[in-house]
Design a protein around this motif. Structure first.
Motif, PDB file in Angstrom:
ATOM      1  N   ILE A  45       0.824  -1.207   0.000  1.00 32.47           N
ATOM      2  CA  ILE A  45       0.000   0.000   0.000  1.00 32.47           C
ATOM      3  C   ILE A  45       0.862   1.262   0.000  1.00 32.47           C
ATOM      4  O   ILE A  45       0.544   2.239  -0.664  1.00 32.47           O
ATOM      5  CB  ILE A  45      -0.964  -0.001   1.211  1.00 32.47           C
ATOM      6  CG1 ILE A  45      -2.010  -1.087   1.016  1.00 32.47           C
ATOM      7  CG2 ILE A  45      -1.626   1.354   1.389  1.00 32.47           C
ATOM      8  CD1 ILE A  45      -2.815  -1.382   2.259  1.00 32.47           C
ATOM      9  N   LEU A  46       1.973   1.248   0.720  1.00 32.63           N
ATOM     10  CA  LEU A  46       2.777   2.456   0.896  1.00 32.63           C
ATOM     11  C   LEU A  46       3.990   2.553  -0.026  1.00 32.63           C
ATOM     12  O   LEU A  46       4.649   3.590  -0.047  1.00 32.63           O
ATOM     13  CB  LEU A  46       3.256   2.541   2.354  1.00 32.63           C
ATOM     14  CG  LEU A  46       2.149   2.608   3.395  1.00 32.63           C
ATOM     15  CD1 LEU A  46       2.745   2.546   4.788  1.00 32.63           C
ATOM     16  CD2 LEU A  46       1.294   3.843   3.214  1.00 32.63           C
ATOM     17  N   SER A  47       4.259   1.494  -0.764  1.00 32.90           N
ATOM     18  CA  SER A  47       5.467   1.502  -1.585  1.00 32.90           C
ATOM     19  C   SER A  47       5.288   2.374  -2.824  1.00 32.90           C
ATOM     20  O   SER A  47       4.188   2.773  -3.177  1.00 32.90           O
ATOM     21  CB  SER A  47       5.851   0.077  -1.989  1.00 32.90           C
ATOM     22  OG  SER A  47       4.885  -0.444  -2.868  1.00 32.90           O
ATOM     23  N   GLY A  48       6.382   2.628  -3.463  1.00 31.09           N
ATOM     24  CA  GLY A  48       6.374   3.454  -4.658  1.00 31.09           C
ATOM     25  C   GLY A  48       6.958   4.819  -4.358  1.00 31.09           C
ATOM     26  O   GLY A  48       7.162   5.208  -3.208  1.00 31.09           O
ATOM     27  N   ILE A 120       5.134   7.110   9.953  1.00 31.94           N
ATOM     28  CA  ILE A 120       5.923   8.035   9.141  1.00 31.94           C
ATOM     29  C   ILE A 120       6.976   8.723  10.012  1.00 31.94           C
ATOM     30  O   ILE A 120       8.122   8.911   9.588  1.00 31.94           O
ATOM     31  CB  ILE A 120       5.004   9.040   8.420  1.00 31.94           C
ATOM     32  CG1 ILE A 120       4.178   8.296   7.363  1.00 31.94           C
ATOM     33  CG2 ILE A 120       5.812  10.165   7.785  1.00 31.94           C
ATOM     34  CD1 ILE A 120       3.038   9.094   6.770  1.00 31.94           C
ATOM     35  N   GLY A 121       6.595   9.055  11.246  1.00 31.68           N
ATOM     36  CA  GLY A 121       7.562   9.631  12.186  1.00 31.68           C
ATOM     37  C   GLY A 121       8.717   8.687  12.461  1.00 31.68           C
ATOM     38  O   GLY A 121       9.885   9.100  12.485  1.00 31.68           O
ATOM     39  N   GLU A 122       8.400   7.422  12.658  1.00 29.49           N
ATOM     40  CA  GLU A 122       9.450   6.417  12.896  1.00 29.49           C
ATOM     41  C   GLU A 122      10.340   6.246  11.659  1.00 29.49           C
ATOM     42  O   GLU A 122      11.563   6.115  11.781  1.00 29.49           O
ATOM     43  CB  GLU A 122       8.839   5.058  13.275  1.00 29.49           C
ATOM     44  CG  GLU A 122       8.237   5.034  14.665  1.00 29.49           C
ATOM     45  CD  GLU A 122       9.267   5.193  15.763  1.00 29.49           C
ATOM     46  OE1 GLU A 122      10.388   4.651  15.650  1.00 29.49           O
ATOM     47  OE2 GLU A 122       8.956   5.883  16.749  1.00 29.49           O
ATOM     48  N   LEU A 123       9.737   6.236  10.482  1.00 30.23           N
ATOM     49  CA  LEU A 123      10.525   6.148   9.245  1.00 30.23           C
ATOM     50  C   LEU A 123      11.452   7.357   9.118  1.00 30.23           C
ATOM     51  O   LEU A 123      12.613   7.221   8.711  1.00 30.23           O
ATOM     52  CB  LEU A 123       9.614   6.064   8.025  1.00 30.23           C
ATOM     53  CG  LEU A 123       8.945   4.732   7.770  1.00 30.23           C
ATOM     54  CD1 LEU A 123       7.895   4.854   6.666  1.00 30.23           C
ATOM     55  CD2 LEU A 123       9.966   3.674   7.397  1.00 30.23           C
ATOM     56  N   SER A 128      16.832   9.426   9.167  1.00 32.72           N
ATOM     57  CA  SER A 128      17.822  10.430   9.585  1.00 32.72           C
ATOM     58  C   SER A 128      19.059   9.756  10.171  1.00 32.72           C
ATOM     59  O   SER A 128      20.194  10.117   9.844  1.00 32.72           O
ATOM     60  CB  SER A 128      17.217  11.373  10.625  1.00 32.72           C
ATOM     61  OG  SER A 128      16.168  12.111  10.061  1.00 32.72           O
ATOM     62  N   LYS A 129      18.835   8.776  11.044  1.00 32.66           N
ATOM     63  CA  LYS A 129      19.954   8.049  11.658  1.00 32.66           C
ATOM     64  C   LYS A 129      20.746   7.284  10.600  1.00 32.66           C
ATOM     65  O   LYS A 129      21.977   7.271  10.620  1.00 32.66           O
ATOM     66  CB  LYS A 129      19.447   7.082  12.728  1.00 32.66           C
ATOM     67  CG  LYS A 129      18.918   7.777  13.958  1.00 32.66           C
ATOM     68  CD  LYS A 129      18.282   6.787  14.917  1.00 32.66           C
ATOM     69  CE  LYS A 129      17.540   7.495  16.036  1.00 32.66           C
ATOM     70  NZ  LYS A 129      16.717   6.583  16.822  1.00 32.66           N
ATOM     71  N   HIS A 130      20.030   6.662   9.678  1.00 30.21           N
ATOM     72  CA  HIS A 130      20.692   5.890   8.617  1.00 30.21           C
ATOM     73  C   HIS A 130      21.538   6.806   7.740  1.00 30.21           C
ATOM     74  O   HIS A 130      22.682   6.478   7.419  1.00 30.21           O
ATOM     75  CB  HIS A 130      19.635   5.158   7.781  1.00 30.21           C
ATOM     76  CG  HIS A 130      20.212   4.399   6.644  1.00 30.21           C
ATOM     77  ND1 HIS A 130      20.987   3.281   6.814  1.00 30.21           N
ATOM     78  CD2 HIS A 130      20.139   4.619   5.311  1.00 30.21           C
ATOM     79  CE1 HIS A 130      21.370   2.828   5.641  1.00 30.21           C
ATOM     80  NE2 HIS A 130      20.868   3.624   4.712  1.00 30.21           N
ATOM     81  N   ARG A 131      20.980   7.948   7.371  1.00 34.58           N
ATOM     82  CA  ARG A 131      21.711   8.904   6.532  1.00 34.58           C
ATOM     83  C   ARG A 131      23.013   9.320   7.215  1.00 34.58           C
ATOM     84  O   ARG A 131      24.080   9.332   6.606  1.00 34.58           O
ATOM     85  CB  ARG A 131      20.836  10.115   6.243  1.00 34.58           C
ATOM     86  CG  ARG A 131      21.521  11.225   5.459  1.00 34.58           C
ATOM     87  CD  ARG A 131      20.552  12.355   5.170  1.00 34.58           C
ATOM     88  NE  ARG A 131      19.581  11.967   4.185  1.00 34.58           N
ATOM     89  CZ  ARG A 131      19.755  12.118   2.873  1.00 34.58           C
ATOM     90  NH1 ARG A 131      20.863  12.654   2.411  1.00 34.58           N
ATOM     91  NH2 ARG A 131      18.825  11.739   2.033  1.00 34.58           N
TER      92      ARG A 131
END
Length: 145
Positions: A45-48, A120-123, A128-131
């Motif tokens: 549902i959320l991909s793309g 979305i907040g968790e993503l 941010s941490k991953h970047r």
């Protein structure tokens, strides 16, 4: 599917050993797939490229089609229309048509769509941490070279 510790009987009735890399021992492959199904559904549902930017745009309130399009660089009207229809089908967004001249159409997140805000907040936090981690790692690699 019958469960025997270390073994399972597949759908064809053949006894097979349990592959610990695929699934916890106490679960059959079928049970593992059932556990992954909700995650797969959410990703479908959320991909793309466009779904999350549209949802994020709508988290700030009702928007007209052109407003959404202006806020998401690169999205074509055809693609935006398609994505909004899919969000409506999945009950994440709703379309309001107003009897004005010309006709006005606004989109907004449904109450159900608003339940995505914490996700979305968790993503955002993880991204941010991953970047930062990747940028720091690439700097270390450049220093070694």
């Amino acid at each position: 599917m019958q469960f025997i510790p270390g073994f399972f009987v597949n759908l064809s009735g053949k006894m097979e050993t349990h592959d610990k890399r695929k699934c916890p021992e106490h679960l059959s492959s079928e049970q593992c797939l059932k556990m992954l199904l909700p995650v797969k559904d959410a990703l479908d549902i959320l991909s793309g490229k466009w779904k999350l930017p549209i949802i994020i745009s709508l988290t700030f309130g009702k928007k007209r089609f052109k407003q959404i399009q202006r806020e998401i660089p690169g999205i074509t009207p055809k693609m935006l229309s398609k994505e909004l229809k899919e969000l409506e089908i999945n009950q994440l967004a709703e379309r309001h048509v107003y009897d004005t001249v010309p006709v006005s159409v606004e989109y907004e997140l449904t109450a159900y769509g608003k339940t995505l805000k914490p996700l979305i907040g968790e993503l955002h936090d993880w991204g941010s941490k991953h970047r930062k981690k990747i940028i720091a790692g690439s700097r270390r690699v450049k220093e070694l070279v």
